[in-house]
Every structure is written in C-alpha cells, then in structure tokens.
Write an enzyme that holds these catalytic residues in place. Structure first.
Site, mmCIF file in Angstrom:
data_model
loop_
_atom_site.group_PDB
_atom_site.id
_atom_site.type_symbol
_atom_site.label_atom_id
_atom_site.label_comp_id
_atom_site.label_asym_id
_atom_site.label_seq_id
_atom_site.Cartn_x
_atom_site.Cartn_y
_atom_site.Cartn_z
ATOM 1 N N ASP A 224 0.826 -1.198 0.000
ATOM 2 C CA ASP A 224 0.000 0.000 0.000
ATOM 3 C C ASP A 224 0.866 1.256 0.000
ATOM 4 O OD1 ASP A 224 -2.742 1.178 0.373
ATOM 5 O OD2 ASP A 224 -1.831 1.934 2.214
ATOM 6 N N GLU A 275 14.624 -15.295 0.354
ATOM 7 C CA GLU A 275 14.937 -16.346 1.323
ATOM 8 C C GLU A 275 14.036 -17.562 1.138
ATOM 9 O OE1 GLU A 275 16.121 -13.181 4.913
ATOM 10 O OE2 GLU A 275 14.449 -14.599 5.158
#
Length: 587
Positions: A224, A275
């Site tokens: 956002d 990751e």
C-alpha cells in the site's frame, strides 16, 4: 509492532503439505488475481461483517471462477478509520474477522485448490491505536518512541500552529497536535500516523512482519502507498502550494513521494523475499508517473508495480492502444510483467464509469461528480456501461501480463450511489463533505443469493450488512447469473478458463484492419484510425474490440476464424461483423 508469534520452524505443517504450487517461481507473470475486500465478501457468523471463515466457505466459488491468486485486503486488527488500512497490529487478525487459526485454514484451503494468496501490507502508517503510537504519546519529545513516527514542534509564538500547511489526502491538515507543543504527520486520516522509515527499528520490524506472513504460507504482498515511505523533512518545510506544483517531478526529489531512498528499503525487502522457495512476490501500489514505475518493478526491488492507466482511461481505442504499447515497452525494459486493472476498492466500479459521459481530461475522475449527487443506476446508461465493461474486460484478459480483478466485477456490479450519509464509513467523505463522496459505493457486500436475507452475504436468516445493499442487487446475485450462459459471471468463468491456454506467452502483435491500428506492440507511431483494435497472441489467438457505436465488418481472413468468446450475448456463432462496443476472441 509486537514480537512475531510464529517462527519459520513452527509454521503450520498443513501449509507446507499443501504447497503443490511451489514449483513455478514465475507464476505471477500471467496470473489472474482476485481482490477480496474481507469485510464485504462473505459473512460466516451473521454479524454483518465479512470474515475469514466466510472467505474459506467460498473457495469453491473462486475455483470455479478460475482465478490463480487472491489478493486479500487488510485483515489486521483495526478500528476501521480507513477500511482496515489503519493497522493496530501487523502480525495478527482482527477478532471481528477471525483468528490466526482461521487464517491458516483459509490459506491451506486456497493452496489445496491451486490458488495462491497475496496479503495487503500497509507500511506507510500504522493506526493511532498501535502499541508503538500509544507509547509515543506517553513519551516525551525527542524520545526513541517518538522517533518511530514523524513528530515535529509546532510553529507560531506559542507553538500552536502546525509545522506546515500540508493537507492530508483525505482533506484537512496533515498535522495533528498532541497537546505538548508537538504535531505528528498523517498523510491520510489522523488515525493513521506516518511511520518514520529513516528509523532502523521501523525497517527491521517490517522485515519481521514479511517473514511472519511468509512463514505462514503467504505467496506475496500488495504494498500500500509504496511510493510514500521515504520522506525529506529537513527545514524549512515547503508549502502545500510548492508540493502541489512539484508533485509530478520525475527526478526523485519530491520531499514526500517516490524518493531515491526507496531503492534501499525495497532492496532489503527483496532479500527477504528471496529467502523463500519460490521467492515471495510483491506488487507496488505506486501512484507515480509511468516513467517512475521502474523503481518498484525492478527485479532487485518489489518486482511488479500496478499500472492504473486503463483504469483511468476512457473507453477509447486510441487511449487503449497507446496504453498497451507503452506498457509493453515498460515490461520489456524492467523484466517485469504488466499489471492490468479496471476496478478496485478505491475507485468507481468500471461498469458504472463506462456508463457516464467520457472524461476528456483523462484524469481518472469519471463518476465522482455523479456520486456527489447521490446517483443511482437509473441516472447512468447502465446498459451501455455494462456492455463496455464486458468488452473492456475481454480486451484486458487477453493481454500479456497479470490481470487484477475486484470482487463483484465478475457479476457486472455497478457502483452503489444511494448510501445515506449516516451509513457511510469512508473518512474521505467526512473530511471532504460536498467535495468527495468516498469509496463506500464499491465496497457494499456482495450479493450471493437473490432470494436470501442480505442476498446471501451472511448465513441463513441473517439480514445484517455493514453497508446497506440496495434492493436491485438481487438481479446481480451469483444465484441469478450462474445458470445463465449469457451472464457476466459466465463470461468471466469462460474467459478465465480460456486464458490459461495463453499462460507463458508474453507477446502481442497488432493486426492492421481496414482503417484500424497496425504495427507491432511497442511501435512508436502505430496510429488508430478507427474505433477498432485487433491484436494477435501466440497460438493463433486473435482479439478484436469494437469501441465504436456501430457494427464493424470483419475482414474475410478473420470472419473465417473460430469464435471462442464474445462479450456480447447477441454475437453470432460465426460473425461476419463485430457488434458495437464488443470484444471477440477468435482462433
């Protein structure tokens, strides 16, 4: 932001077991993503507010619709000062919507059905009920607690004037006094204090939040106000007029928007995404000039950025052609994929926008003036709006890139204009009375069953609905449309099923028709000479859209192709002409 409640090692085993989706790291490039505004999608407990269990109960509907992913708007604890975008706790679920266990059940159900989940994350501001902000108010000026936010001393002889005359997006001052001579910055509502992204603690805590939800199985994030995190607040602060005059600068020097420091912030996010296997994805909500979206769409950054160009365009062959060309060049330059969208929780639904007079300025404003007058479907050309919306949707779903759909658009839902002021919830309505009517009209709970209380939004016998549903909603209900092969819902289902045959093909070539546009996508000077656009996708797919108000005779080489789908229920199975305001898929 409280300590993470779940580590990588103790994520629910069911999530890992259900992840048959992990094999494709590029799933997002051509995905059809369905935005769910949780409080208005489905209510399982009958309190009038949609919830996570309600969403889980509708997973079979999402499967039948044919979407690849769900974008879940904020579901965090919130006072709803801004529809959930005022977050009390970034690592929890609003009790009104459910629990973390309910979230785990939802994501497991989605994954088991082959659907991924993109979570909305709100990094620019927290809520004023967040434990950090409550601590800041209880701490003295200059304290570490206040450094997590943006506090500044007041101006004037007695310090009672705000630090600048900046205006919030929702109207009124962007500075709120706290009673001790200081003010805090809120670019949105006062209940949404801006976080200080120059603070290492803020950055690290959001990295923990990204891992928290990724560990639970979230496949990506919608970011956002991604262009607002970094700010230059050195004194003297510029005036509001200066900011307005320079808000579209494209050199990264504006003090509040689209600053160069964002590169470092999102590089850290990218390291966290990578990751995981497959890497988590992200899409930026960044209202910036098209030339500035590269920062967010780069593979070293978030990887994808919304383009709102079609959302802001009139139903026009010339505008659509230019936008597609420009964005095809953009995706090639960034290595990203396009993100096509017509409607979301912040804008007037496109079935209504297209029924209003064209906006010659192209500034994305069509519809707001009508809404200010308390408009209803009787005051727009609803048939025209829906006809154009269906045609535009088939045009969009055939384009290379990802398609972002907003809940209810598959029903052809128009905007709800006739919401009494006492029932409205959007802060932009209350802070800009008479200027901005707000966004409640596109957030009214969905109609599922034409004959049920609350149109099936809640369980049997429940007529509660947090925003009032108009009586005419019944004709748009899922139950009314599912059996009808000519309905908008049936068209979406068929289009999304066919769209999977185009997966992986990120090419498009314009076809020159008599008086229509020609040249390859990205060609600088391909000009539209008529109201018809035609393009071809790999595999022999041909898409023709007639933006005009009269039928267009198909050339012989197209008239002989197989008709896969038409946006017009009245189209012939072997059309010699394309009806007005219609899209055909041919092969």
């Amino acid at each position: 932001m409280t300590d993470a409640r779940l580590s990588t090692t103790d994520a629910p085993a069911t999530l890992a077991d259900a992840t048959v989706l992990a094999a494709d790291p590029d799933w997002w490039r051509q995905a059809a993503v369905y935005q769910i505004y949780p409080r208005s999608f489905a209510d399982a407990n009958g309190d009038g507010i949609g919830d996570l269990r309600g969403i889980t109960s509708r997973v079979p509907y999402l499967v039948e619709l044919g979407v690849d992913a769900v974008w879940l708007s904020p579901f965090y604890p919130s006072a709803l000062a801004d529809g959930g975008y005022d977050v009390d706790d970034y690592r929890n679920v609003d009790p009104k919507l459910g629990t973390l266990a309910d979230f785990d059940e939802l994501i497991a159900a989605l994954h088991a059905s082959g659907i991924r989940l993109i979570a909305d994350i709100v990094p620019n501001h927290s809520s004023n009920r967040h434990e950090w902000f409550r601590e800041a108010l209880e701490s003295p000026r200059g304290s570490a607690a206040r450094e997590r936010y943006i506090f500044r001393d007041g101006e004037g002889p007695d310090g009672s004037e705000p630090p600048s005359d900046w205006q919030s997006i929702f109207g009124g001052s962007a500075w709120e006094p706290v009673g001790d001579g200081q003010f805090y910055l809120h670019l949105f509502a006062p209940e949404q204090p801006d976080l200080n992204w120059a603070n290492r603690e803020v950055r690290d805590d959001f990295l923990r939040t990204l891992r928290f939800w990724s560990d639970r199985g979230v496949d990506g994030f919608r970011v956002d106000v991604a262009h607002a995190l970094a700010k230059d607040l050195t004194y003297p602060l510029r005036s509001h007029a200066e900011l307005e005059a320079t808000k579209l600068v494209t050199d990264g020097s504006h003090p509040l928007w689209d600053r160069e420091e964002l590169d470092e912030i999102y590089a850290e996010w990218r390291a966290v995404f990578d990751e995981y296997e497959p890497p988590r994805i992200a899409v930026a909500e960044a209202w910036v000039e098209p030339t500035r979206r590269h920062r967010y769409a780069a593979p070293t950054s978030l990887g994808q950025a919304f383009n709102f160009d079609l959302l802001r365009a009139n139903f026009s062959a010339a505008e659509f052609h230019e936008i597609v060309d420009r964005n095809m060049v953009f995706s090639a330059e960034t290595g990203s994929s396009n993100t096509w969208v017509f409607s979301n929780h912040d804008v007037v639904r496109h079935a209504t926008r297209y029924g209003l007079p064209a906006d010659p300025s192209g500034d994305g404003a069509p519809g707001r003036e009508w809404l200010l007058d308390g408009g209803s479907p009787a005051e727009v050309d609803a048939a025209c709006g829906l006809r154009r919306a269906r045609a535009a949707t088939l045009f969009l779903l055939a384009l290379p890139g990802s398609a972002y759909l907003y809940q209810g658009e598959e029903l052809g839902l128009p905007e709800v204009g006739e919401i009494p002021p006492a029932d409205r919830q959007d802060p932009s309505f209350f802070r800009n009375a008479g200027v901005e009517v707000g966004r409640d009209g596109c957030r009214v709970p969905l109609p599922w069953d034409a004959d049920a209380p609350s149109f099936g939004f809640g369980p049997a016998g429940s007529d509660a609905s947090h925003l009032p549903q108009p009586s005419w909603f019944g004709s748009y209900a899922v139950s009314a449309q599912a059996p009808d092969p000519s309905s908008t819902l049936s068209m979406y289902r068929r289009a999304l099923a066919l769209r999977h045959e185009l997966q992986g093909a990120e090419e498009l070539a314009w076809i020159a028709l008599d008086g229509a546009a020609g040249g390859a996508a990205g060609g600088a000077d391909a000009a539209v000479e008529s109201d018809v656009l035609a393009f071809q996708r790999p595999g022999g797919w041909t898409v023709v859209t007639n933006f005009g108000t009269t039928p267009f005779a198909l050339p012989a080489e197209l008239a002989g192709l197989e008709l896969l789908l038409s946006s017009s229920p009245d189209a012939d199975s072997a059309p010699a002409a394309i009806p007005a305001e219609t899209t055909l898929w041919l092969r």
